[in-house]
Design a protein around this motif. Structure first.
Motif, short mmCIF file in Angstrom:
data_model
loop_
_atom_site.label_atom_id
_atom_site.label_comp_id
_atom_site.label_asym_id
_atom_site.label_seq_id
_atom_site.Cartn_x
_atom_site.Cartn_y
_atom_site.Cartn_z
N ILE A 1 10.93 65.08 30.92
CA ILE A 1 11.51 63.96 31.68
C ILE A 1 11.73 62.75 30.77
N LEU A 2 10.76 62.47 29.89
CA LEU A 2 10.90 61.34 28.96
C LEU A 2 12.07 61.55 28.01
N LEU A 3 12.26 62.78 27.55
CA LEU A 3 13.40 63.08 26.67
C LEU A 3 14.72 62.89 27.41
N ILE A 4 14.77 63.32 28.66
CA ILE A 4 16.00 63.16 29.46
C ILE A 4 16.32 61.67 29.61
N ILE A 5 15.31 60.86 29.92
CA ILE A 5 15.52 59.41 30.08
C ILE A 5 16.02 58.80 28.77
N PHE A 6 15.39 59.19 27.65
CA PHE A 6 15.79 58.63 26.37
C PHE A 6 17.21 59.06 26.01
N GLY A 7 17.55 60.32 26.30
CA GLY A 7 18.90 60.79 26.05
C GLY A 7 19.93 60.02 26.85
N LEU A 8 19.61 59.74 28.10
CA LEU A 8 20.52 58.95 28.96
C LEU A 8 20.68 57.53 28.42
N LEU A 9 19.59 56.95 27.90
CA LEU A 9 19.68 55.61 27.32
C LEU A 9 20.60 55.61 26.10
N MET A 10 20.54 56.69 25.31
CA MET A 10 21.41 56.79 24.14
C MET A 10 22.88 56.91 24.54
N ILE A 11 23.16 57.75 25.52
CA ILE A 11 24.54 58.00 25.95
C ILE A 11 25.16 56.75 26.55
N THR A 12 24.40 56.04 27.36
CA THR A 12 24.94 54.88 28.08
C THR A 12 24.95 53.60 27.24
N GLY A 13 24.25 53.63 26.08
CA GLY A 13 24.21 52.45 25.24
C GLY A 13 23.09 51.49 25.59
N TYR A 14 22.30 51.81 26.60
CA TYR A 14 21.22 50.92 27.02
C TYR A 14 20.07 50.90 26.03
N LEU A 15 19.95 51.93 25.19
CA LEU A 15 18.89 51.95 24.18
C LEU A 15 19.07 50.79 23.21
N GLU A 16 20.30 50.57 22.77
CA GLU A 16 20.58 49.45 21.85
C GLU A 16 20.34 48.10 22.54
N ILE A 17 20.69 48.03 23.82
CA ILE A 17 20.45 46.79 24.58
C ILE A 17 18.97 46.50 24.69
#
Length: 230
Positions: free
Chosen positions: A208-224
């Motif tokens: 589940i944590l990997l899925i969340i992190f992957g979604l953050l990468m795809i949407t650009g929210y990780l950088e934000i």
């Protein structure tokens, strides 16, 4: 105080790798293999021997992980012009890893394992060091998706040092619980055996944590998020 989400994720992934169904049940075997004559020594001497062997073991897998982080970042530098595409593609792959760990999908190639055997003539800290290298190179079904996710993140970094540091944090996350277990082996090993019943749940939570992190990468929210925490 600034916080890099990627480093925190890498460190957490290392801890989760230790508690994965592939690693945790093998910890008693690893410890027994590192110090085969533990019971024949005086208690204090045996503890010191085990601690040094554990440190040698940790050094072995840390070196391999950092080198792989360097190579992943080096590859990423060649793809820097397409960094947005690389980040989104990496996020998608990490989501697949997460779905595999949760059991929602099954990727048969993740169950392939490489095994290397050490010569019987090897002993002491050199044996422990090489055993750590073997752990890093002999991917297991559980650690593979987690570690591959960290490598993908390293590939999106713009500098070699960033990729190396990311994998160093992963290695630290894996090393610290192993070292604690080695130090307090007599007290912790019985409890780790009882902990085995929770391994499937930990595997799903990791997914589940990997899925969340992957979604953050795809949407650009990780950088934000990284910018907000810097």
């Amino acid at each position: 105080m600034s916080i890099d989400i990627s480093l925190l994720t890498a460190f957490s992934a290392g801890i989760l790798s230790f508690f994965s169904p592939c690693i945790l049940p093998l910890i008693p075997t690893y410890l027994a293999y590192l110090v085969a004559d533990y019971s024949t020594k005086e208690k204090q001497s045996a503890k010191l021997t085990l601690l040094i062997s554990a440190a040698s073991f940790i050094t072995g897998f840390t070196i391999i992980f950092v080198l792989l982080g360097l190579s992943a970042t080096l590859l990423g530098k060649f793809l820097l012009r397409n960094q947005l595409l690389l980040t989104r593609l990496g996020g998608l792959i990490i989501i697949v890893f997460g779905l595999h760990l949760t059991g929602l999908i099954t990727v048969s190639s993740f169950y392939q394992e490489k095994k290397l055997n050490l010569p019987d003539s090897l002993t002491g800290n050199l044996k422990a060091f090489l055993l750590g290298i073997i752990l890093a190179l002999g991917w297991t079904p559980c650690i593979g998706p987690i570690f591959s996710s960290i490598l993908i993140i390293a590939g999106t970094k713009s500098s070699l040092s960033s990729g190396a540091i990311l994998l160093l944090f992963y290695a630290l996350g894996l090393a610290i619980p192993f070292l604690i277990t080695a130090i307090f082996m007599e007290q912790l090993l019985p409890r780790l055996k009882k902990f085995n019943q929770y391994l499937p749940l930990i595997k799903k939570l990791t997914g589940i944590l990997l899925i969340i992190f992957g979604l953050l990468m795809i949407t650009g929210y990780l950088e934000i998020l990284n910018r907000l925490l810097l």
